[in-house]
Design an enzyme around this catalytic site. Sequence first.
Site, mmCIF file in Angstrom:
data_model
loop_
_atom_site.group_PDB
_atom_site.id
_atom_site.type_symbol
_atom_site.label_atom_id
_atom_site.label_comp_id
_atom_site.label_asym_id
_atom_site.label_seq_id
_atom_site.Cartn_x
_atom_site.Cartn_y
_atom_site.Cartn_z
ATOM 1 N N LYS A 178 26.447 1.480 -24.311
ATOM 2 C CA LYS A 178 25.542 0.836 -25.269
ATOM 3 C C LYS A 178 24.098 1.028 -24.822
ATOM 4 O O LYS A 178 23.842 1.214 -23.628
ATOM 5 C CB LYS A 178 25.833 -0.675 -25.318
ATOM 6 C CG LYS A 178 27.119 -1.056 -26.013
ATOM 7 C CD LYS A 178 27.280 -2.559 -26.028
ATOM 8 C CE LYS A 178 28.579 -2.974 -26.695
ATOM 9 N NZ LYS A 178 28.663 -2.647 -28.122
ATOM 10 N N ASP A 185 31.488 -11.276 -25.337
ATOM 11 C CA ASP A 185 32.532 -10.483 -25.984
ATOM 12 C C ASP A 185 33.939 -11.021 -25.713
ATOM 13 O O ASP A 185 34.931 -10.406 -26.064
ATOM 14 C CB ASP A 185 32.409 -9.021 -25.538
ATOM 15 C CG ASP A 185 32.868 -8.049 -26.617
ATOM 16 O OD1 ASP A 185 32.977 -8.468 -27.778
ATOM 17 O OD2 ASP A 185 33.135 -6.880 -26.279
ATOM 18 N N ASP A 195 33.548 2.388 -26.786
ATOM 19 C CA ASP A 195 32.949 1.103 -27.157
ATOM 20 C C ASP A 195 33.770 0.383 -28.234
ATOM 21 O O ASP A 195 33.539 -0.783 -28.518
ATOM 22 C CB ASP A 195 31.503 1.327 -27.640
ATOM 23 C CG ASP A 195 30.688 0.058 -27.632
ATOM 24 O OD1 ASP A 195 31.167 -0.955 -27.081
ATOM 25 O OD2 ASP A 195 29.557 0.078 -28.173
ATOM 26 N N GLU A 229 36.562 -0.883 -27.977
ATOM 27 C CA GLU A 229 37.584 -1.278 -27.004
ATOM 28 C C GLU A 229 38.369 -2.525 -27.408
ATOM 29 O O GLU A 229 39.519 -2.697 -27.008
ATOM 30 C CB GLU A 229 36.931 -1.495 -25.628
ATOM 31 C CG GLU A 229 36.332 -2.885 -25.380
ATOM 32 C CD GLU A 229 35.180 -3.254 -26.304
ATOM 33 O OE1 GLU A 229 34.573 -2.341 -26.899
ATOM 34 O OE2 GLU A 229 34.895 -4.450 -26.450
ATOM 35 N N ARG A 271 39.707 -3.485 -30.137
ATOM 36 C CA ARG A 271 40.924 -3.251 -30.917
ATOM 37 C C ARG A 271 42.066 -2.775 -30.024
ATOM 38 O O ARG A 271 43.243 -3.030 -30.324
ATOM 39 C CB ARG A 271 40.622 -2.258 -32.055
ATOM 40 C CG ARG A 271 40.021 -0.953 -31.599
ATOM 41 C CD ARG A 271 39.336 -0.200 -32.737
ATOM 42 N NE ARG A 271 38.025 -0.775 -33.102
ATOM 43 C CZ ARG A 271 37.257 -0.334 -34.091
ATOM 44 N NH1 ARG A 271 37.653 0.680 -34.834
ATOM 45 N NH2 ARG A 271 36.107 -0.909 -34.344
ATOM 46 N N LYS A 279 40.472 -11.770 -28.274
ATOM 47 C CA LYS A 279 39.831 -10.707 -27.494
ATOM 48 C C LYS A 279 39.013 -11.349 -26.385
ATOM 49 O O LYS A 279 38.122 -12.149 -26.635
ATOM 50 C CB LYS A 279 38.921 -9.871 -28.396
ATOM 51 C CG LYS A 279 37.995 -8.900 -27.635
ATOM 52 C CD LYS A 279 37.097 -8.096 -28.569
ATOM 53 C CE LYS A 279 36.081 -7.253 -27.797
ATOM 54 N NZ LYS A 279 35.153 -6.506 -28.668
ATOM 55 N N ASP A 287 31.079 -6.141 -22.076
ATOM 56 C CA ASP A 287 31.274 -4.893 -22.802
ATOM 57 C C ASP A 287 30.021 -4.025 -22.689
ATOM 58 O O ASP A 287 29.056 -4.196 -23.427
ATOM 59 C CB ASP A 287 31.580 -5.207 -24.279
ATOM 60 C CG ASP A 287 31.816 -3.935 -25.104
ATOM 61 O OD1 ASP A 287 31.964 -2.852 -24.504
ATOM 62 O OD2 ASP A 287 31.860 -4.047 -26.348
HETATM 63 N N1 BES Z 1 31.847 -6.152 -28.845
HETATM 64 C C1 BES Z 1 31.407 -5.174 -29.753
HETATM 65 C C2 BES Z 1 31.048 -5.755 -31.117
HETATM 66 C C3 BES Z 1 29.868 -6.685 -31.177
HETATM 67 C C4 BES Z 1 28.599 -6.186 -31.413
HETATM 68 C C5 BES Z 1 30.026 -8.035 -31.034
HETATM 69 C C6 BES Z 1 27.523 -7.029 -31.468
HETATM 70 C C7 BES Z 1 28.945 -8.885 -31.106
HETATM 71 C C8 BES Z 1 27.687 -8.378 -31.318
HETATM 72 C C9 BES Z 1 32.503 -4.133 -29.960
HETATM 73 O O1 BES Z 1 33.287 -3.889 -28.858
HETATM 74 C C10 BES Z 1 31.837 -2.846 -30.302
HETATM 75 O O2 BES Z 1 31.143 -2.338 -29.489
HETATM 76 N N2 BES Z 1 32.076 -2.362 -31.515
HETATM 77 C C11 BES Z 1 31.505 -1.154 -31.977
HETATM 78 C C12 BES Z 1 32.583 -0.375 -32.681
HETATM 79 C C13 BES Z 1 32.203 1.020 -33.043
HETATM 80 C C14 BES Z 1 32.028 1.841 -31.802
HETATM 81 C C15 BES Z 1 33.277 1.574 -33.932
HETATM 82 C C16 BES Z 1 30.364 -1.482 -32.910
HETATM 83 O O3 BES Z 1 30.469 -2.446 -33.673
HETATM 84 O O4 BES Z 1 29.350 -0.817 -32.843
HETATM 85 ZN ZN ZN Z 2 33.489 -5.368 -27.501
HETATM 86 MN MN MN Z 3 32.486 -2.415 -27.590
#
Ligand code: BES
Ligand code: ZN
Ligand code: MN
Length: 502
Positions: free
Chosen positions: A279, A290, A349, A351, A353, A267, A272
């Site tokens: 966020k 990210d 968010d 994204e 996946r 990824k 992000d």
């Molecule tokens: N890049 C983030 C995950 C992340 C969070 C990585 C903190 C490192 C530190 C990912 O894209 C994300 O935002 N995931 C969401 C998914 C949710 C919306 C289902 C999350 O983990 O909150």
């Molecule tokens: Zn992300």
């Molecule tokens: Mn995200």
Amino acid sequence: MTVRITFPKTDTAPKGHVVLTVFEGEELGTAAKKIDKGLDGLAASSIKRDKNFKGKAGQTLSLYAPEKSKIDRVTVLGLGKADALDELKAEEAGGKLFAAVGKSGFKDIILITEKSKALKNELMAAHLANGFKLRSYTFDRYKSKKKDKDSAPELAALKVLSSHPANSKAAYNSLANVTEGAYWARDLVNTAPNDLYPESYAKQIKDELKPLNVDVEILDEKKLEKMGAGAIMAVGKGSERQPRMVIMRWNGATKKKGTKTIGLVGKGVTFDTGGISIKPGAGMDEMKMDMGGSAAVVGTIKALAANKAKVNVVGIVGLAENMPSSNAYRPGDIVTSLSGKTIEVLNTDAEGRLVLADCLTHMQSKYKPDVIVDLATLTGAMMVALAHEYCGTFANTDSLWAELEKASADTGEKLWRMPLDEEWKKEMESTVGDVRNLAKSGRYGGACTAAGFLEHFIEGDVQWAHMDIAGTAWIKSDRPTVPKYGTGFGVRVLHDWITQNY
Ligand code: BES
Ligand code: ZN
Ligand code: MN
């Protein structure tokens, strides 16, 4: 800081800052004794008088030599119990040595190694040196003033004396190639997102890997659109800086029947924001990391190519910037992925996946690998579960997990197996389309349901593991004056896994 590490044949009259090693519960070895003789036994007597120093692995004791000596400073490095020393322990001790002496104000340091029972001296020397190198990493690209005028000189060179210098050097060179791969991954994570975006990142990958005979192909937004990679394109839609998919091929194995193809997927979300499902502001800067999964993939391929590893590896990284704008994809959108499956977007968010889905499909349909490992900073839930210490790893076969677990033990990059479950795969089925990017049940087990989403894009019975490196890709310091740093996590464990098993 770049420390030049060499393995000279001899050094008849060491001077400056000399490092001696000692095993826990033992006297100084032959080489150290010889040096200490010229110091009137100061090292041995200091060890005896110091109540804290036990010679434990990585423990150090520093002293100044008598004025008459050519040697100024002596550091004694503990290596722990002689029969317990292994490659990883030597590496860790080397790292701790750098922490203790890297800023001691000497430009050169000489490390004198001893015979060792459990680990060949020549290998011990190589691993000590590599640990030292790993720890000496710095990132000062954005410092306009490189150095204070009145600060002490920087360490420039480490000389390591070993029983078979040529063998040590050869062993070290291949370790250092892996470290360089990890360095690159760290640099990429540390680079500011205004400098590292899909196009610039793709170019950097090509510039870095082409000279190592890696075949690099860049798919730009036009090609991605045309081939139907609607998932990665949706993620990148809101940004001026359009997505790229980069395919790297390292064919180091001679063509034989039965030679396996390994697929690595990463990824690479260069920033992000969360997109329309934006966020919160606090800490959003951290989302420059990210792209850590992609950094691990490109760093591993660099290491394999530099070491001319006799393996066939395909790496695919999906690069996109997740931004909110009038052009951005929205919650409610239904997009068609490269696989043909439609994805109902419920949160922009989630994204990563989507980016991975198209990369996984391209990997399988075009390159038919025998085994795939993907790496991604995929979920905050992974950090809630395992913090910065362990990387949660989902594997669809026990044998692949066993291989990864062994590589984890060899390298010290800690993996912890996480469960895949049919129920979580079902959680990600959509009522209006094929799959949804948000679990029906909400945020519990978020790392597991994310893996369940990815499973929808794994075809047939290909072996596959998903490593969620959200916590391990970077170090978050609790001290506001210390920056958050990329760790380069993944390069060492993947390189070890690949070279030991394929
Ligand atoms: N890049 C983030 C995950 C992340 C969070 C990585 C903190 C490192 C530190 C990912 O894209 C994300 O935002 N995931 C969401 C998914 C949710 C919306 C289902 C999350 O983990 O909150
Ligand atoms: Zn992300
Ligand atoms: Mn995200």
